[in-house]
Motif scaffolding. Sequence first.
Motif, PDB file in Angstrom:
ATOM      1  N   THR A   1      54.276  46.975  32.167  1.00 48.02           N
ATOM      2  CA  THR A   1      53.103  47.841  32.328  1.00 48.02           C
ATOM      3  C   THR A   1      52.717  47.947  33.807  1.00 48.02           C
ATOM      4  O   THR A   1      52.473  49.038  34.318  1.00 48.02           O
ATOM      5  CB  THR A   1      51.894  47.267  31.533  1.00 48.02           C
TER       6      THR A   1
ATOM      7  N   ASP B   1      44.342  42.066  33.080  1.00 45.68           N
ATOM      8  CA  ASP B   1      43.954  40.693  32.706  1.00 45.68           C
ATOM      9  C   ASP B   1      45.137  39.745  32.756  1.00 45.68           C
ATOM     10  O   ASP B   1      44.996  38.585  33.128  1.00 45.68           O
ATOM     11  CB  ASP B   1      43.275  40.659  31.320  1.00 45.68           C
TER      12      ASP B   1
ATOM     13  N   THR C   1      55.815  40.572  30.807  1.00 39.68           N
ATOM     14  CA  THR C   1      57.121  41.023  31.321  1.00 39.68           C
ATOM     15  C   THR C   1      56.979  41.831  32.608  1.00 39.68           C
ATOM     16  O   THR C   1      57.972  42.063  33.304  1.00 39.68           O
ATOM     17  CB  THR C   1      57.828  41.927  30.299  1.00 39.68           C
TER      18      THR C   1
HETATM   19  P1  AMP Z   1      53.652  43.310  30.092  1.00 39.96           P
HETATM   20  O1  AMP Z   1      53.823  44.801  30.315  1.00 39.96           O
HETATM   21  O2  AMP Z   1      54.744  42.736  29.239  1.00 39.96           O
HETATM   22  O3  AMP Z   1      53.479  42.555  31.395  1.00 39.96           O
HETATM   23  O4  AMP Z   1      52.345  43.128  29.229  1.00 39.96           O
HETATM   24  C1  AMP Z   1      51.104  43.184  29.850  1.00 39.96           C
HETATM   25  C2  AMP Z   1      50.057  43.860  29.008  1.00 39.96           C
HETATM   26  O5  AMP Z   1      50.092  43.438  27.646  1.00 39.96           O
HETATM   27  C3  AMP Z   1      48.681  43.525  29.538  1.00 39.96           C
HETATM   28  O6  AMP Z   1      47.864  44.683  29.502  1.00 39.96           O
HETATM   29  C4  AMP Z   1      48.196  42.425  28.624  1.00 39.96           C
HETATM   30  O7  AMP Z   1      46.825  42.552  28.393  1.00 39.96           O
HETATM   31  C5  AMP Z   1      48.994  42.584  27.339  1.00 39.96           C
HETATM   32  N1  AMP Z   1      49.590  41.307  26.868  1.00 39.96           N
HETATM   33  C6  AMP Z   1      50.913  40.980  26.869  1.00 39.96           C
HETATM   34  N2  AMP Z   1      51.112  39.754  26.366  1.00 39.96           N
HETATM   35  C7  AMP Z   1      49.898  39.264  26.047  1.00 39.96           C
HETATM   36  C8  AMP Z   1      49.408  38.008  25.494  1.00 39.96           C
HETATM   37  N3  AMP Z   1      50.241  37.003  25.174  1.00 39.96           N
HETATM   38  N4  AMP Z   1      48.076  37.873  25.332  1.00 39.96           N
HETATM   39  C9  AMP Z   1      47.214  38.851  25.661  1.00 39.96           C
HETATM   40  N5  AMP Z   1      47.589  40.051  26.165  1.00 39.96           N
HETATM   41  C10 AMP Z   1      48.913  40.264  26.363  1.00 39.96           C
END
Ligand code: AMP
Length: 181
Positions: free
Chosen positions: A132, A125, A129
């Motif tokens: 993931t 979604d 960063t």
């Molecule tokens: P990242 O690994 O930092 O890119 O984080 C991505 C994952 O964390 C995704 O699966 C997102 O659904 C969730 N996520 C991170 N930040 C948010 C946010 N501000 N709002 C909703 N979901 C988030």
Amino acid sequence: MDPTDLQELKASIRTIADYPRPGIQFRDITTLLGNARMFRRAVDELVRPWTGSKVDRVAGIEARGFILGGAIAHQLAAGFVPIRKKGKLPHETVRVAYSLEYGLDEIEIHRDGVARGERIILVDDLIATGGTAEAAVKLLRSLGAQILAACFVIDLPDLGGSRRLEALEVPVRTLVAFQGH
Ligand code: AMP
């Protein structure tokens, strides 16, 4: 998408301040998913560049990537493969660790979930960063998959995730951006 439609799509996403921790603006897509027209538009728009091309599988990241990824797989007449938090998949898996703000987490995929050379689109979604999604790219590549693109409804550009994936030579497609965390 024209600017009015994009505006409408962005407005269909609910923001919850200080969830799950103080300082985080949580971008809640349940309001988008509950809106029939916006859900369809988001799916159609995310995969538009690949309509008509051969995509073997869509890989969705737990859990909101399953909802979007399932709809996208149907749209592209592709299979679907789940990427899950460790310990949830019943068959033999490959696993990769990645860092979170505090500590480590691990995600995994079934070893037979993707065949060597398959053309994959990765879906979640939101990219923040990129930690993931980068871990998911490593998993898929360890199985010999060819990643055509990674698609996210929401980009948080200040956190640099899209650039991180592009540095791995994964084309990134996002629909709306929010400033900050
Ligand atoms: P990242 O690994 O930092 O890119 O984080 C991505 C994952 O964390 C995704 O699966 C997102 O659904 C969730 N996520 C991170 N930040 C948010 C946010 N501000 N709002 C909703 N979901 C988030």
